[in-house]
Design a protein around this motif. Structure first.
Motif, mmCIF file in Angstrom:
data_model
loop_
_atom_site.group_PDB
_atom_site.id
_atom_site.type_symbol
_atom_site.label_atom_id
_atom_site.label_comp_id
_atom_site.label_asym_id
_atom_site.label_seq_id
_atom_site.Cartn_x
_atom_site.Cartn_y
_atom_site.Cartn_z
ATOM 1 N N HIS A 81 0.860 -1.188 0.000
ATOM 2 C CA HIS A 81 0.000 0.000 0.000
ATOM 3 C C HIS A 81 0.892 1.232 0.000
ATOM 4 C CE1 HIS A 81 -3.472 2.445 0.760
ATOM 5 N NE2 HIS A 81 -2.868 2.999 1.804
ATOM 6 N N THR A 82 0.733 2.083 -0.999
ATOM 7 C CA THR A 82 1.561 3.284 -1.070
ATOM 8 C C THR A 82 0.683 4.524 -0.956
ATOM 9 O OG1 THR A 82 1.426 3.342 -3.474
ATOM 10 C CG2 THR A 82 3.313 2.181 -2.520
ATOM 11 N N ALA A 83 1.216 5.500 -0.296
ATOM 12 C CA ALA A 83 0.516 6.773 -0.152
ATOM 13 C C ALA A 83 0.726 7.596 -1.410
ATOM 14 C CB ALA A 83 1.051 7.530 1.060
ATOM 15 N N PRO A 84 -0.221 8.477 -1.731
ATOM 16 C CA PRO A 84 -0.008 9.331 -2.907
ATOM 17 C C PRO A 84 1.223 10.202 -2.690
ATOM 18 C CG PRO A 84 -1.932 10.052 -1.647
ATOM 19 C CD PRO A 84 -1.440 8.772 -1.038
ATOM 20 N N PRO A 85 1.905 10.529 -3.757
ATOM 21 C CA PRO A 85 3.130 11.335 -3.597
ATOM 22 C C PRO A 85 2.795 12.714 -3.030
ATOM 23 C CG PRO A 85 2.518 11.171 -5.917
ATOM 24 C CD PRO A 85 1.592 10.262 -5.161
ATOM 25 N N ALA A 86 3.660 13.195 -2.164
ATOM 26 C CA ALA A 86 3.498 14.528 -1.575
ATOM 27 C C ALA A 86 3.857 15.571 -2.631
ATOM 28 C CB ALA A 86 4.404 14.682 -0.361
ATOM 29 N N PRO A 87 3.180 16.721 -2.598
ATOM 30 C CA PRO A 87 3.546 17.749 -3.583
ATOM 31 C C PRO A 87 4.987 18.203 -3.368
ATOM 32 C CG PRO A 87 1.894 18.569 -2.006
ATOM 33 C CD PRO A 87 2.147 17.136 -1.696
ATOM 34 N N PRO A 88 5.614 18.700 -4.414
ATOM 35 C CA PRO A 88 6.995 19.173 -4.255
ATOM 36 C C PRO A 88 7.083 20.191 -3.125
ATOM 37 C CG PRO A 88 6.314 19.236 -6.565
ATOM 38 C CD PRO A 88 5.106 18.876 -5.761
ATOM 39 N N GLU A 89 8.200 20.196 -2.437
ATOM 40 C CA GLU A 89 8.401 21.026 -1.244
ATOM 41 C C GLU A 89 8.119 22.515 -1.461
ATOM 42 O OE1 GLU A 89 8.785 21.525 2.643
ATOM 43 O OE2 GLU A 89 8.913 19.593 1.673
ATOM 44 N N PRO A 90 8.639 23.169 -2.505
ATOM 45 C CA PRO A 90 8.376 24.605 -2.665
ATOM 46 C C PRO A 90 6.881 24.902 -2.847
ATOM 47 C CG PRO A 90 10.216 23.958 -4.035
ATOM 48 C CD PRO A 90 9.612 22.697 -3.476
ATOM 49 N N ARG A 91 6.191 24.054 -3.592
ATOM 50 C CA ARG A 91 4.765 24.278 -3.826
ATOM 51 C C ARG A 91 3.977 24.096 -2.535
ATOM 52 N NH1 ARG A 91 2.186 20.830 -8.404
ATOM 53 N NH2 ARG A 91 1.575 19.490 -6.695
ATOM 54 N N ARG A 92 4.325 23.094 -1.740
ATOM 55 C CA ARG A 92 3.641 22.857 -0.473
ATOM 56 C C ARG A 92 3.914 24.005 0.498
ATOM 57 N NH1 ARG A 92 5.409 17.761 2.325
ATOM 58 N NH2 ARG A 92 6.756 19.141 3.480
ATOM 59 N N ALA A 93 5.142 24.491 0.529
ATOM 60 C CA ALA A 93 5.485 25.614 1.406
ATOM 61 C C ALA A 93 4.707 26.861 0.999
ATOM 62 C CB ALA A 93 6.986 25.879 1.370
ATOM 63 N N LEU A 94 4.584 27.105 -0.290
ATOM 64 C CA LEU A 94 3.821 28.257 -0.764
ATOM 65 C C LEU A 94 2.352 28.115 -0.384
ATOM 66 C CD1 LEU A 94 3.607 30.892 -2.354
ATOM 67 C CD2 LEU A 94 3.281 29.504 -4.428
ATOM 68 N N ARG A 95 1.800 26.917 -0.553
ATOM 69 C CA ARG A 95 0.406 26.677 -0.200
ATOM 70 C C ARG A 95 0.174 26.898 1.294
ATOM 71 N NH1 ARG A 95 -1.236 21.062 -1.522
ATOM 72 N NH2 ARG A 95 -0.751 21.769 -3.603
ATOM 73 N N GLU A 96 1.107 26.448 2.130
ATOM 74 C CA GLU A 96 0.983 26.653 3.575
ATOM 75 C C GLU A 96 1.034 28.137 3.929
ATOM 76 O OE1 GLU A 96 4.052 24.264 5.335
ATOM 77 O OE2 GLU A 96 2.986 22.387 4.932
ATOM 78 N N ARG A 97 1.916 28.893 3.279
ATOM 79 C CA ARG A 97 2.004 30.338 3.533
ATOM 80 C C ARG A 97 0.713 31.038 3.123
ATOM 81 N NH1 ARG A 97 7.033 33.228 1.348
ATOM 82 N NH2 ARG A 97 6.240 34.818 2.740
ATOM 83 N N ILE A 98 0.167 30.647 1.983
ATOM 84 C CA ILE A 98 -1.090 31.243 1.519
ATOM 85 C C ILE A 98 -2.221 30.891 2.479
ATOM 86 C CG2 ILE A 98 -2.838 31.161 -0.304
ATOM 87 C CD1 ILE A 98 -0.475 30.944 -2.311
ATOM 88 N N ASP A 99 -2.282 29.631 2.926
ATOM 89 C CA ASP A 99 -3.313 29.215 3.886
ATOM 90 C C ASP A 99 -3.218 30.020 5.181
ATOM 91 O OD1 ASP A 99 -4.311 27.368 2.108
ATOM 92 O OD2 ASP A 99 -3.371 25.629 3.083
ATOM 93 N N ARG A 100 -1.988 30.212 5.685
ATOM 94 C CA ARG A 100 -1.804 31.013 6.909
ATOM 95 C C ARG A 100 -2.260 32.451 6.695
ATOM 96 N NH1 ARG A 100 3.166 28.221 7.519
ATOM 97 N NH2 ARG A 100 4.247 30.002 6.635
ATOM 98 N N LEU A 101 -1.908 33.020 5.536
ATOM 99 C CA LEU A 101 -2.305 34.401 5.239
ATOM 100 C C LEU A 101 -3.825 34.519 5.144
ATOM 101 C CD1 LEU A 101 -1.530 37.321 4.593
ATOM 102 C CD2 LEU A 101 -1.400 36.646 2.179
ATOM 103 N N VAL A 102 -4.474 33.559 4.510
ATOM 104 C CA VAL A 102 -5.935 33.587 4.399
ATOM 105 C C VAL A 102 -6.572 33.513 5.780
ATOM 106 C CG1 VAL A 102 -7.948 32.255 3.610
ATOM 107 C CG2 VAL A 102 -6.054 32.723 2.036
ATOM 108 N N ARG A 103 -6.080 32.608 6.642
ATOM 109 C CA ARG A 103 -6.618 32.517 8.012
ATOM 110 C C ARG A 103 -6.409 33.832 8.762
ATOM 111 N NH1 ARG A 103 -4.365 27.347 7.711
ATOM 112 N NH2 ARG A 103 -2.550 28.010 8.900
ATOM 113 N N GLU A 104 -5.244 34.435 8.579
ATOM 114 C CA GLU A 104 -4.957 35.707 9.247
ATOM 115 C C GLU A 104 -5.896 36.805 8.753
ATOM 116 O OE1 GLU A 104 -1.365 38.996 9.574
ATOM 117 O OE2 GLU A 104 -0.887 36.982 8.865
ATOM 118 N N VAL A 105 -6.111 36.879 7.448
ATOM 119 C CA VAL A 105 -6.998 37.896 6.890
ATOM 120 C C VAL A 105 -8.429 37.691 7.395
ATOM 121 C CG1 VAL A 105 -8.072 38.714 4.730
ATOM 122 C CG2 VAL A 105 -5.602 38.390 4.853
#
Length: 189
Positions: free
Chosen positions: A9-33
């Motif tokens: 059983h294999t897990a789906p591949p994780a998104p590339p690190e820079p894209r995931r980091a950008l998504r996390e930053r955007i998510d934090r900014l949206v929550r803050e706004v």
């Protein structure tokens, strides 16, 4: 391997690190706004209610009534921002935080009430409806400045923690597993 499965059983591949980091930053900014907007929206309501109350129950001039309302809203907003929007931010140096908050709030007060002053005394627009429209417009322009200044200078983000490397976790988990310096697979002793 799970029971009844024919392969691993294999897990789906994780998104590339820079894209995931950008998504996390955007998510934090949206929550803050969203949090800033919730506190700010309540602050706008407080500001307008106090403004109209003072304007209709006293003989104060429009801009003076607005300044009183803005000060009440600033006090209300500080507690909302400190204990809701930015509760996870650096809490060290409360004197510095309060000083900067008051400084940037005063600048926002000047922006907000400058719009109302210009409309009232520059153009003669001082009916209750016009005063509320320009008060609201001034609040909007002042809010943009406050959001930038509060998040950049007053409620600073704590430094992000570096994620733990999987190898270091495994080394602590299995002390008998040694990892050679040349990067070869670990050998069990």
């Amino acid at each position: 391997m799970e029971r009844g499965s024919s392969g691993a059983h294999t897990a789906p591949p994780a998104p590339p690190e820079p894209r995931r980091a950008l998504r996390e930053r955007i998510d934090r900014l949206v929550r803050e706004v969203v949090k800033f907007g919730a506190v700010g929206g309540a602050g706008v309501l407080v500001n307008l209610l106090v403004f109209n109350f003072v304007r209709h129950t006293t003989d104060l001039q429009v801009v003076r009534a607005s300044i009183i309302a803005t000060v009440v809203a600033i006090i209300f907003n500080y507690f909302g921002f400190r204990y809701f929007t930015y509760r996870d931010r650096d809490k060290g140096g409360r004197t510095r935080e309060m000083t900067l908050f008051l400084l940037f709030s005063a600048a926002g007060l000047v922006i907000e009430n400058g719009v109302l002053y210009t409309a009232t005394y520059g153009f003669g627009w001082d009916s209750p409806l016009q005063s509320n429209i320009f008060k609201f417009l001034g609040i909007g322009i002042g809010t943009l400045f406050r959001f930038w200044s509060y998040r950049s200078w007053v409620f600073r983000a704590l430094p992000e923690r570096a994620p733990a490397r999987a190898e270091s976790f495994l080394e602590h988990e299995h002390p008998t597993t040694a990892r050679p310096a040349d990067g070869a697979p670990a050998v069990r002793r």
